[in-house]
Design a protein around this motif. Structure first.
Motif, PDB file in Angstrom:
ATOM      1  N   VAL A  70      41.650  62.680  31.318  1.00 50.41           N
ATOM      2  CA  VAL A  70      40.437  62.827  30.521  1.00 50.41           C
ATOM      3  C   VAL A  70      39.737  64.131  30.875  1.00 50.41           C
ATOM      4  O   VAL A  70      39.579  64.468  32.040  1.00 50.41           O
ATOM      5  CB  VAL A  70      39.463  61.648  30.794  1.00 50.41           C
ATOM      6  CG1 VAL A  70      38.247  61.752  29.892  1.00 50.41           C
ATOM      7  CG2 VAL A  70      40.167  60.318  30.609  1.00 50.41           C
ATOM      8  N   PHE A  71      39.341  64.869  29.879  1.00 46.24           N
ATOM      9  CA  PHE A  71      38.552  66.074  30.086  1.00 46.24           C
ATOM     10  C   PHE A  71      37.147  65.830  29.572  1.00 46.24           C
ATOM     11  O   PHE A  71      36.960  65.051  28.653  1.00 46.24           O
ATOM     12  CB  PHE A  71      39.164  67.259  29.334  1.00 46.24           C
ATOM     13  CG  PHE A  71      40.436  67.716  29.964  1.00 46.24           C
ATOM     14  CD1 PHE A  71      40.416  68.420  31.150  1.00 46.24           C
ATOM     15  CD2 PHE A  71      41.648  67.406  29.386  1.00 46.24           C
ATOM     16  CE1 PHE A  71      41.593  68.830  31.744  1.00 46.24           C
ATOM     17  CE2 PHE A  71      42.835  67.811  29.972  1.00 46.24           C
ATOM     18  CZ  PHE A  71      42.808  68.527  31.149  1.00 46.24           C
ATOM     19  N   ALA A  83      36.573  57.941  30.359  1.00 44.04           N
ATOM     20  CA  ALA A  83      36.716  58.103  31.813  1.00 44.04           C
ATOM     21  C   ALA A  83      36.627  56.750  32.511  1.00 44.04           C
ATOM     22  O   ALA A  83      37.380  56.470  33.449  1.00 44.04           O
ATOM     23  CB  ALA A  83      35.630  59.037  32.343  1.00 44.04           C
ATOM     24  N   SER A  86      39.773  54.743  31.820  1.00 45.50           N
ATOM     25  CA  SER A  86      40.903  55.290  32.581  1.00 45.50           C
ATOM     26  C   SER A  86      40.783  54.903  34.048  1.00 45.50           C
ATOM     27  O   SER A  86      41.797  54.626  34.700  1.00 45.50           O
ATOM     28  CB  SER A  86      41.001  56.812  32.413  1.00 45.50           C
ATOM     29  OG  SER A  86      40.121  57.480  33.275  1.00 45.50           O
ATOM     30  N   ALA A  87      39.552  54.845  34.572  1.00 41.44           N
ATOM     31  CA  ALA A  87      39.365  54.410  35.963  1.00 41.44           C
ATOM     32  C   ALA A  87      39.892  52.989  36.151  1.00 41.44           C
ATOM     33  O   ALA A  87      40.537  52.679  37.151  1.00 41.44           O
ATOM     34  CB  ALA A  87      37.886  54.480  36.347  1.00 41.44           C
ATOM     35  N   VAL A  88      39.637  52.121  35.177  1.00 41.56           N
ATOM     36  CA  VAL A  88      40.110  50.733  35.273  1.00 41.56           C
ATOM     37  C   VAL A  88      41.642  50.701  35.258  1.00 41.56           C
ATOM     38  O   VAL A  88      42.270  49.999  36.059  1.00 41.56           O
ATOM     39  CB  VAL A  88      39.528  49.875  34.132  1.00 41.56           C
ATOM     40  CG1 VAL A  88      40.131  48.475  34.137  1.00 41.56           C
ATOM     41  CG2 VAL A  88      38.007  49.790  34.263  1.00 41.56           C
ATOM     42  N   ILE A  90      43.752  53.106  36.178  1.00 45.55           N
ATOM     43  CA  ILE A  90      44.270  53.683  37.431  1.00 45.55           C
ATOM     44  C   ILE A  90      44.081  52.684  38.578  1.00 45.55           C
ATOM     45  O   ILE A  90      44.965  52.504  39.422  1.00 45.55           O
ATOM     46  CB  ILE A  90      43.558  55.029  37.728  1.00 45.55           C
ATOM     47  CG1 ILE A  90      43.889  56.053  36.635  1.00 45.55           C
ATOM     48  CG2 ILE A  90      43.945  55.567  39.097  1.00 45.55           C
ATOM     49  CD1 ILE A  90      42.978  57.266  36.610  1.00 45.55           C
ATOM     50  N   LEU A  91      42.935  52.005  38.570  1.00 49.03           N
ATOM     51  CA  LEU A  91      42.644  50.997  39.601  1.00 49.03           C
ATOM     52  C   LEU A  91      43.637  49.838  39.536  1.00 49.03           C
ATOM     53  O   LEU A  91      44.194  49.427  40.558  1.00 49.03           O
ATOM     54  CB  LEU A  91      41.211  50.485  39.401  1.00 49.03           C
ATOM     55  CG  LEU A  91      40.702  49.439  40.381  1.00 49.03           C
ATOM     56  CD1 LEU A  91      40.530  50.036  41.777  1.00 49.03           C
ATOM     57  CD2 LEU A  91      39.358  48.864  39.902  1.00 49.03           C
ATOM     58  N   SER A  94      47.047  51.036  40.817  1.00 45.18           N
ATOM     59  CA  SER A  94      47.047  51.413  42.239  1.00 45.18           C
ATOM     60  C   SER A  94      46.907  50.198  43.139  1.00 45.18           C
ATOM     61  O   SER A  94      47.475  50.160  44.223  1.00 45.18           O
ATOM     62  CB  SER A  94      45.920  52.406  42.519  1.00 45.18           C
ATOM     63  OG  SER A  94      46.095  53.569  41.742  1.00 45.18           O
ATOM     64  N   LEU A 102      48.919  61.281  35.727  1.00 47.55           N
ATOM     65  CA  LEU A 102      48.004  61.680  34.658  1.00 47.55           C
ATOM     66  C   LEU A 102      48.642  62.835  33.898  1.00 47.55           C
ATOM     67  O   LEU A 102      49.113  63.795  34.504  1.00 47.55           O
ATOM     68  CB  LEU A 102      46.658  62.112  35.257  1.00 47.55           C
ATOM     69  CG  LEU A 102      45.962  61.065  36.139  1.00 47.55           C
ATOM     70  CD1 LEU A 102      44.688  61.639  36.749  1.00 47.55           C
ATOM     71  CD2 LEU A 102      45.643  59.808  35.338  1.00 47.55           C
TER      72      LEU A 102
END
Lengths: 188, 188
Positions: A70-71, A83, A86-88, A90-91, A94, A102
């Motif tokens: 994300v930019f 954003a 995307s955090a969710v 990636i979390l 991981s 990414l």
């Protein structure tokens, strides 16, 4: 190699699972969209995205997760939701020790169409051809998620294996109880 | 009313728990920082933030979580990390059915100092006075988290009760198996 591609978003989060190796025909394993109601509060929407992605991870057990980078030069309101979604994603990956890559939109477009400035229709057409589908996946977010997964499969396999080892190591380290770097506080 | 304030960040995520009601002296229950190593990959850092915040939620059982609202007019690199850390905080609280309130930095400064343009030192000084501490909490992220919690306690109590009921309702709805809006896909 089985890869879950995620095109992050709160209203429509595209998800697509592709299996294959570079240089061989690819196989579609699943494609869809995790939706959350635009009128719900942010917390509710993030929980719904998490639950939706967890189901995809449970069902397809991908070895890699590829998420669109994300930019923040885009629309201010949209980019924050993207954003956060995307955090969710990636979390969720991981936490399971699944390596996350990414890729920028232009990297993905260049990988599947040969041009970093290809439009949505061109990406959809190439995804359809590469996965031998009858029609382009709808909505565009679902096609973009598949393109992300394809882009990832076509990266150097050696690099992926290194990343997989590093992610597993990191996930084991972070699961250790009371990691000294993770929290520091005092309690009254 | 027990409130966990969160000043979101990947390198330092400030956390502070304050108990009290508007118009009465406030009590500090805990303050600290969840840190993640700047050289770790993003997935590892988000997992560490989640684990750190889960420990604070487990230990202090707040009735509300107040998170700083992130704007994207700031530094591009920083704001993405802040948005992603805030998503984790909002997700952790919402999963437990704890209502989340977002307050802007200027709302918080105005609440504790009387001015929306107060500097860090002024916020730290007022937090020290309001919680009857010997010295300002360090680092500033920890003091900011306490200021967020205080700001939240001083909002209209009726509004908080409404929000609590709505969050509980939403969390129960989202826990229902296979909510029809949350996921839609096909599997090959």
């Amino acid at each position: 190699m089985r890869v879950l591609g995620v095109d992050p978003g709160l209203t429509r989060c595209g998800v697509g699972v592709v299996e294959g190796v570079a240089g061989r025909p690819l196989t579609l394993r699943g494609v869809g969209v995790v939706r959350t109601p635009a009128d719900a509060d942010l917390g509710h929407r993030l929980v719904a995205v998490e639950q939706g992605l967890e189901r995809w991870l449970d069902e397809h057990r991908p070895e890699f997760v590829a998420v669109e980078r994300v930019f923040s030069q885009h629309n201010v309101r949209t980019v924050m939701g993207t954003a956060q979604a995307s955090a969710v994603a990636i979390l969720c990956a991981s936490r399971r020790g699944i390596p996350v890559a990414l890729h920028t939109p232009s990297e993905v477009k260049a990988a599947v169409t040969g041009s970093g400035r290809a439009d949505k229709a061109q990406v959809g057409a190439m995804v359809t051809r590469l996965l031998r589908l009858d029609a382009p996946p709808k909505p565009a977010d679902a096609a973009d998620a598949l393109a992300l997964a394809i882009c990832h499969i076509w990266r150097a396999p050696a690099q992926n294996r290194l990343q997989q080892a590093a992610a597993l190591h990191a996930s084991q380290a972070s699961r250790a109880p009371r990691a000294p770097h993770a929290s520091k506080g005092r309690t009254a």
